[in-house]
Motif scaffolding. Structure first.
Motif, PDB file in Angstrom:
ATOM      1  N   ARG A  35       0.852  -1.188   0.000  1.00 17.39           N
ATOM      2  CA  ARG A  35       0.000   0.000   0.000  1.00 17.39           C
ATOM      3  C   ARG A  35       0.888   1.237   0.000  1.00 17.39           C
ATOM      4  O   ARG A  35       1.876   1.295   0.734  1.00 17.39           O
ATOM      5  CB  ARG A  35      -0.907   0.014   1.230  1.00 17.39           C
ATOM      6  N   GLU A  36       0.546   2.208  -0.821  1.00 14.29           N
ATOM      7  CA  GLU A  36       1.328   3.442  -0.903  1.00 14.29           C
ATOM      8  C   GLU A  36       0.428   4.656  -0.726  1.00 14.29           C
ATOM      9  O   GLU A  36      -0.660   4.729  -1.312  1.00 14.29           O
ATOM     10  CB  GLU A  36       2.067   3.543  -2.234  1.00 14.29           C
ATOM     11  N   ILE A  37       0.897   5.598   0.093  1.00 12.60           N
ATOM     12  CA  ILE A  37       0.191   6.864   0.315  1.00 12.60           C
ATOM     13  C   ILE A  37       1.165   7.990   0.021  1.00 12.60           C
ATOM     14  O   ILE A  37       2.288   8.017   0.543  1.00 12.60           O
ATOM     15  CB  ILE A  37      -0.319   6.981   1.762  1.00 12.60           C
ATOM     16  N   GLY A  38       0.746   8.916  -0.821  1.00 12.31           N
ATOM     17  CA  GLY A  38       1.548  10.095  -1.126  1.00 12.31           C
ATOM     18  C   GLY A  38       0.740  11.353  -0.910  1.00 12.31           C
ATOM     19  O   GLY A  38      -0.436  11.416  -1.302  1.00 12.31           O
ATOM     20  N   THR A 173      13.695  12.987   8.008  1.00 12.30           N
ATOM     21  CA  THR A 173      14.027  11.661   8.529  1.00 12.30           C
ATOM     22  C   THR A 173      13.377  10.563   7.686  1.00 12.30           C
ATOM     23  O   THR A 173      12.178  10.587   7.432  1.00 12.30           O
ATOM     24  CB  THR A 173      13.560  11.519   9.983  1.00 12.30           C
ATOM     25  N   TYR A 174      14.200   9.637   7.231  1.00 10.68           N
ATOM     26  CA  TYR A 174      13.743   8.508   6.426  1.00 10.68           C
ATOM     27  C   TYR A 174      13.710   7.296   7.355  1.00 10.68           C
ATOM     28  O   TYR A 174      14.734   6.895   7.904  1.00 10.68           O
ATOM     29  CB  TYR A 174      14.723   8.260   5.278  1.00 10.68           C
ATOM     30  N   ARG A 175      12.542   6.718   7.542  1.00  8.69           N
ATOM     31  CA  ARG A 175      12.406   5.579   8.454  1.00  8.69           C
ATOM     32  C   ARG A 175      12.174   4.300   7.656  1.00  8.69           C
ATOM     33  O   ARG A 175      11.377   4.274   6.718  1.00  8.69           O
ATOM     34  CB  ARG A 175      11.265   5.805   9.446  1.00  8.69           C
ATOM     35  N   LEU A 176      12.907   3.265   8.021  1.00  9.93           N
ATOM     36  CA  LEU A 176      12.827   1.975   7.360  1.00  9.93           C
ATOM     37  C   LEU A 176      12.509   0.887   8.380  1.00  9.93           C
ATOM     38  O   LEU A 176      13.085   0.877   9.479  1.00  9.93           O
ATOM     39  CB  LEU A 176      14.162   1.629   6.699  1.00  9.93           C
ATOM     40  N   TRP A 177      11.620  -0.007   8.021  1.00 13.79           N
ATOM     41  CA  TRP A 177      11.326  -1.195   8.824  1.00 13.79           C
ATOM     42  C   TRP A 177      11.950  -2.373   8.088  1.00 13.79           C
ATOM     43  O   TRP A 177      11.486  -2.769   7.012  1.00 13.79           O
ATOM     44  CB  TRP A 177       9.828  -1.377   8.985  1.00 13.79           C
ATOM     45  N   ILE A 178      13.007  -2.948   8.662  1.00 12.76           N
ATOM     46  CA  ILE A 178      13.838  -3.943   7.991  1.00 12.76           C
ATOM     47  C   ILE A 178      13.516  -5.343   8.503  1.00 12.76           C
ATOM     48  O   ILE A 178      13.610  -5.611   9.710  1.00 12.76           O
ATOM     49  CB  ILE A 178      15.332  -3.657   8.234  1.00 12.76           C
ATOM     50  N   LYS A 187       8.663  -1.536   5.061  1.00 11.64           N
ATOM     51  CA  LYS A 187       7.921  -0.294   5.212  1.00 11.64           C
ATOM     52  C   LYS A 187       8.891   0.876   5.091  1.00 11.64           C
ATOM     53  O   LYS A 187      10.030   0.812   5.563  1.00 11.64           O
ATOM     54  CB  LYS A 187       7.206  -0.252   6.578  1.00 11.64           C
ATOM     55  N   HIS A 188       8.436   1.933   4.421  1.00  8.98           N
ATOM     56  CA  HIS A 188       9.218   3.157   4.264  1.00  8.98           C
ATOM     57  C   HIS A 188       8.346   4.341   4.665  1.00  8.98           C
ATOM     58  O   HIS A 188       7.166   4.399   4.287  1.00  8.98           O
ATOM     59  CB  HIS A 188       9.625   3.400   2.806  1.00  8.98           C
ATOM     60  N   GLU A 189       8.896   5.295   5.364  1.00 12.21           N
ATOM     61  CA  GLU A 189       8.242   6.576   5.628  1.00 12.21           C
ATOM     62  C   GLU A 189       9.285   7.673   5.451  1.00 12.21           C
ATOM     63  O   GLU A 189      10.355   7.621   6.078  1.00 12.21           O
ATOM     64  CB  GLU A 189       7.690   6.654   7.050  1.00 12.21           C
ATOM     65  N   PHE A 190       8.982   8.645   4.596  1.00 12.32           N
ATOM     66  CA  PHE A 190       9.940   9.729   4.395  1.00 12.32           C
ATOM     67  C   PHE A 190       9.243  10.928   3.761  1.00 12.32           C
ATOM     68  O   PHE A 190       8.124  10.820   3.249  1.00 12.32           O
ATOM     69  CB  PHE A 190      11.123   9.283   3.523  1.00 12.32           C
ATOM     70  N   LEU A 194      10.351  20.213  -0.622  1.00 13.78           N
ATOM     71  CA  LEU A 194      10.415  20.785  -1.962  1.00 13.78           C
ATOM     72  C   LEU A 194      10.064  22.265  -1.917  1.00 13.78           C
ATOM     73  O   LEU A 194       9.608  22.787  -0.897  1.00 13.78           O
ATOM     74  CB  LEU A 194       9.464  20.032  -2.887  1.00 13.78           C
ATOM     75  N   GLU A 195      10.266  22.950  -3.028  1.00 14.63           N
ATOM     76  CA  GLU A 195      10.061  24.396  -3.074  1.00 14.63           C
ATOM     77  C   GLU A 195       8.633  24.790  -2.737  1.00 14.63           C
ATOM     78  O   GLU A 195       8.390  25.816  -2.105  1.00 14.63           O
ATOM     79  CB  GLU A 195      10.449  24.931  -4.454  1.00 14.63           C
ATOM     80  N   GLU A 196       7.664  23.977  -3.149  1.00 11.20           N
ATOM     81  CA  GLU A 196       6.259  24.315  -2.939  1.00 11.20           C
ATOM     82  C   GLU A 196       5.663  23.656  -1.701  1.00 11.20           C
ATOM     83  O   GLU A 196       4.470  23.725  -1.465  1.00 11.20           O
ATOM     84  CB  GLU A 196       5.445  23.917  -4.183  1.00 11.20           C
ATOM     85  N   GLY A 197       6.506  22.988  -0.911  1.00 11.03           N
ATOM     86  CA  GLY A 197       6.010  22.333   0.298  1.00 11.03           C
ATOM     87  C   GLY A 197       6.503  20.898   0.390  1.00 11.03           C
ATOM     88  O   GLY A 197       7.155  20.393  -0.527  1.00 11.03           O
ATOM     89  N   PRO A 198       6.200  20.215   1.503  1.00 15.94           N
ATOM     90  CA  PRO A 198       6.691  18.845   1.703  1.00 15.94           C
ATOM     91  C   PRO A 198       5.924  17.809   0.883  1.00 15.94           C
ATOM     92  O   PRO A 198       4.720  17.915   0.684  1.00 15.94           O
ATOM     93  CB  PRO A 198       6.475  18.611   3.199  1.00 15.94           C
ATOM     94  N   LEU A 199       6.659  16.819   0.385  1.00 11.91           N
ATOM     95  CA  LEU A 199       6.089  15.641  -0.251  1.00 11.91           C
ATOM     96  C   LEU A 199       6.309  14.481   0.708  1.00 11.91           C
ATOM     97  O   LEU A 199       7.444  14.126   1.022  1.00 11.91           O
ATOM     98  CB  LEU A 199       6.788  15.348  -1.584  1.00 11.91           C
ATOM     99  N   ASP A 200       5.223  13.894   1.225  1.00 15.33           N
ATOM    100  CA  ASP A 200       5.310  12.815   2.212  1.00 15.33           C
ATOM    101  C   ASP A 200       4.873  11.497   1.577  1.00 15.33           C
ATOM    102  O   ASP A 200       3.827  11.436   0.904  1.00 15.33           O
ATOM    103  CB  ASP A 200       4.425  13.122   3.419  1.00 15.33           C
ATOM    104  N   ILE A 201       5.673  10.466   1.797  1.00 17.04           N
ATOM    105  CA  ILE A 201       5.433   9.157   1.199  1.00 17.04           C
ATOM    106  C   ILE A 201       5.452   8.077   2.279  1.00 17.04           C
ATOM    107  O   ILE A 201       6.304   8.083   3.164  1.00 17.04           O
ATOM    108  CB  ILE A 201       6.512   8.807   0.151  1.00 17.04           C
ATOM    109  N   GLN A 202       4.500   7.149   2.194  1.00 14.92           N
ATOM    110  CA  GLN A 202       4.559   5.932   3.019  1.00 14.92           C
ATOM    111  C   GLN A 202       4.280   4.738   2.123  1.00 14.92           C
ATOM    112  O   GLN A 202       3.321   4.732   1.355  1.00 14.92           O
ATOM    113  CB  GLN A 202       3.538   5.939   4.151  1.00 14.92           C
ATOM    114  N   ARG A 203       5.153   3.743   2.208  1.00 14.76           N
ATOM    115  CA  ARG A 203       4.936   2.471   1.518  1.00 14.76           C
ATOM    116  C   ARG A 203       5.009   1.368   2.563  1.00 14.76           C
ATOM    117  O   ARG A 203       5.931   1.337   3.367  1.00 14.76           O
ATOM    118  CB  ARG A 203       5.984   2.227   0.436  1.00 14.76           C
ATOM    119  N   ARG A 204       4.052   0.442   2.509  1.00 16.74           N
ATOM    120  CA  ARG A 204       4.006  -0.617   3.514  1.00 16.74           C
ATOM    121  C   ARG A 204       3.443  -1.893   2.897  1.00 16.74           C
ATOM    122  O   ARG A 204       2.372  -1.864   2.272  1.00 16.74           O
ATOM    123  CB  ARG A 204       3.113  -0.180   4.684  1.00 16.74           C
ATOM    124  N   PHE A 205       4.167  -2.997   3.063  1.00 16.65           N
ATOM    125  CA  PHE A 205       3.637  -4.285   2.644  1.00 16.65           C
ATOM    126  C   PHE A 205       2.552  -4.716   3.614  1.00 16.65           C
ATOM    127  O   PHE A 205       2.749  -4.701   4.829  1.00 16.65           O
ATOM    128  CB  PHE A 205       4.742  -5.341   2.603  1.00 16.65           C
TER     129      PHE A 205
END
Length: 231
Positions: A35-38, A173-178, A187-190, A194-205
């Motif tokens: 699952r990915e959320i941006g 901060t880039y967080r990894l679940w190993i 799982k990734h969270e980071f 960017l110039e126009e504001g933050p881009l937040d991403i979460q990917r999780r199996f």
């Protein structure tokens, strides 16, 4: 690798980073649902995909569900090595098999082929970004343990140092679940500043299996019947 995998009881950040970087610890295949959320400004993307990976150079990612999809366009798009034909909703996919790849947009019924001179040196099990955030230009700390998709994981937090490159220095901060057995991030969270504001991403199996047999047909790069092949 021997089936009896050694699991560290209370590893340091350096030991976890070494596990992530150790190609011998990684699985030969991965199959799961991710699952990915941006989120960027007022836009939000939420989708799930089924993923298959086979070392060293085979991968397929196919969209299963789309809960919400707004177009997110940032300067990071220019870093994509594939000039893709865009997100196409449920049934869209990207597949690579060695030096050959294909992307398919289900809504447009369009396919795009990619041919590379060679796949030598490619490893679908470790992305360039993960290599970066466990490398020398990031300060890494161990932050306990947690279960992801029924797999026990170590948690790593990485922050760019002054020696990080221009792009990496924009990462919060880039967080990894190993995964503790295989060293593969589940799982990734980071976020990027960017110039126009933050881009937040979460990917999780949500589900994942390692070292299971995958049919060769999964990595077939033939365009779907009826789709228009674009250059």
């Amino acid at each position: 690798m021997d089936d009896q995998r050694y699991i560290m009881t209370d590893p340091t950040a350096a030991e976890i980073c070494a596990l992530v970087s150790d190609q011998d610890s990684l699985p030969s295949t991965i199959h799961g649902r991710e699952r990915e959320i941006g989120e960027y400004q007022a836009s939000r993307q939420v989708s799930t995909s089924e993923k298959w990976l086979e070392a060293p150079d085979k991968i397929r990612s196919e969209v299963l569900t789309v809960d919400k999809w707004d177009d997110i366009e940032t300067e990071l798009a220019a870093l994509n090595p594939f000039d893709t034909i865009g997100f196409g909703g449920v049934g869209s996919f990207f597949v690579q098999n060695g030096a050959e790849a294909l992307s398919y947009n289900s809504e447009q019924s369009k396919s795009k082929r990619y041919d590379f001179e060679s796949a030598e040196g490619v490893s679908v099990m470790t992305t360039a970004l993960v290599k970066t955030v466990v490398g020398e230009t990031f300060e890494v700390s161990a932050n306990g343990k947690e279960t992801v998709a029924d797999h026990d994981c170590y948690i790593l937090s990485s922050e760019p140092t002054d020696s990080a490159d221009v792009l990496s220095s924009r990462i919060d901060t880039y967080r990894l679940w190993i995964d503790q057995e295989y060293g593969y991030p589940l799982k990734h969270e980071f976020g990027y500043q960017l110039e126009e504001g933050p881009l937040d991403i979460q990917r999780r199996f949500e589900e994942v299996e390692f070292d299971t047999e995958i049919s060769d047909d999964v990595f077939d790069c033939t365009p779907p019947e009826g789709s228009t092949v674009v250059e």
